[in-house]
Enzyme design. Sequence first.
Site, PDB file in Angstrom:
ATOM      1  N   THR A  67       0.807  -1.224   0.000  1.00 12.94           N
ATOM      2  CA  THR A  67       0.000   0.000   0.000  1.00 12.94           C
ATOM      3  C   THR A  67       0.839   1.272   0.000  1.00 12.94           C
ATOM      4  O   THR A  67       0.288   2.370  -0.133  1.00 12.94           O
ATOM      5  CB  THR A  67      -0.921   0.040   1.233  1.00 12.94           C
ATOM      6  N   LYS A  68       2.165   1.149   0.154  1.00 14.03           N
ATOM      7  CA  LYS A  68       3.002   2.335   0.270  1.00 14.03           C
ATOM      8  C   LYS A  68       3.223   2.998  -1.089  1.00 14.03           C
ATOM      9  O   LYS A  68       2.795   2.496  -2.120  1.00 14.03           O
ATOM     10  CB  LYS A  68       4.340   1.966   0.926  1.00 14.03           C
ATOM     11  N   ASN A  69       3.927   4.135  -1.091  1.00 10.58           N
ATOM     12  CA  ASN A  69       4.074   4.914  -2.327  1.00 10.58           C
ATOM     13  C   ASN A  69       4.910   4.205  -3.382  1.00 10.58           C
ATOM     14  O   ASN A  69       4.845   4.550  -4.552  1.00 10.58           O
ATOM     15  CB  ASN A  69       4.669   6.284  -2.018  1.00 10.58           C
TER      16      ASN A  69
END
Length: 381
Positions: free
Chosen positions: A183-185
Site C-alpha cells: 500500500t506504500k508509495n
Amino acid sequence: MEKTTIPFALPFIDDEEVEEIVKTVRSGWLTMGPKTVFFEEELAQYIGVKHVVAVNSCTAALHLSLIALRIEKGDEVITSPYTFAATGNVIAHVGARPVLADIECDTYNIDPEQIMEHITSKTRAIIPVHFAGQPCDLKEIQEIAEDHNLWVIEDAAHAIGAEYAHKRIGTFGDTTCFSFYPTKNMTTGEGGAIATEDGKIADRLRKIRLHGLSKDAWKRYSAVGSWYYEIEECGWKYNMTDLQAAIGIPQLKKLDWFIETRRRLASIYDNALRSNKDIVIPAEKPGRLHVYHLYPILLKTFYRDIFIQKMAQCGINCSVHFIPLHLHPYYQETFGYKPGDFPNAEQVYEQEVSLPLYPGLSDENVETVLRSIEEVLRNNE
C-alpha cells in the site's frame, strides 16, 4: 447513485515489474544478490545519501536501527502515539521503554514541545513518524537531539520521496527507515530499507541484518566470493531478497510519477472539500513536500464509524490511521498508559478517515468518492 466499488489502496504494477521478476527467477539468484545490491545503490542515489541497507520490512529497519545504535534495556525512546504498532513494538523488543509524546493538531506529527517535556536521564533516542507522508519538524527535532545527545531514527514508512527544506527524507536522521509494503508509495511486495550517512552504522546494519555473518550470500557465492564466513555477533534474518528488489527497481523509476499523481489527486480532494464545514482536510506545511501516502480527513459533525459504513454502502472503501498506541491493551498493561494521556492523538483518531488515494485511481474515481461523501453527509442532515 450507481454503486461502484473503489478499493482503499492498490499497488501499481505493470509489465516492467513482471519482466524483472522473470529475469530474476531465471538468473538463479532468488535471495539477496546482485539485484538487491543494485536496488540499494539506486535508492541511495535517489535519496541523496551515502548508504542504503535493504531489509525485509520497515519493522526490521526500525529494529535494526535501535540495535545498531545500541539502545538497550532500561533506555527510553520517545515516539508518537499516533502510529502503527511496529514503531512502538521495536522499542519494547530491545528492552527499552517507548515514551509517547503527543502530536500536533494540524499535521498529526509528533510535537517537538511535547518531546522536550518527556526527556529524562534515560532518554537515548527519538523516533519521529512522518505521518501520511508529511515530514515532521526536523529542524526542531534535530536541535533537541543535539542539545541532549540523542539519536534520531526517522520512521519514514509513509514518506519515501518526501522533502524537508528542499532535501529528501533520508538525509537527516542518524538512520531513516522506509517501508515498501504493497500500500506504500512504492513497493517491493514486502520490504524496507535503512538510509544513513554514517559508514560505521551502515556496516553494522549490513552485518546484523543477516545473522551477524561477516559475509552475505552475494559475497560468499558469487564468482568473486569465498565460502568462508565468521559469526561476528548475534544477528537476525532480515535481509531483502532479489525477488523483492526486482519489483523495487522499476518501482523506484516510477516513484516521482507516483508522487506527482498522488499530489494531483490530493489537490482534487483539497479543492472540493476545503470549504466543507463538516470536514478538515490535511495541511501541508511550508518548506515540506507532502507525498500523500494517505489522504486523512477529520469529520467534525459525523460519527466516524457510521461514515465509513455509509461510504462502503456507496462502494467506497475507506480506512482509519491509526488507533493510538496508548489505547491498546499491551501498552496499557505493560507501560501503564491510559485513555486521556494524549488528548490530541485521541481527538484525531476519533474523527479521522483515510480516503482512497493511489496512482491507479482515476479522476473519475475521485469524483465518485466526492459525490459519495456529499451524499452521506447530506443524508445526515
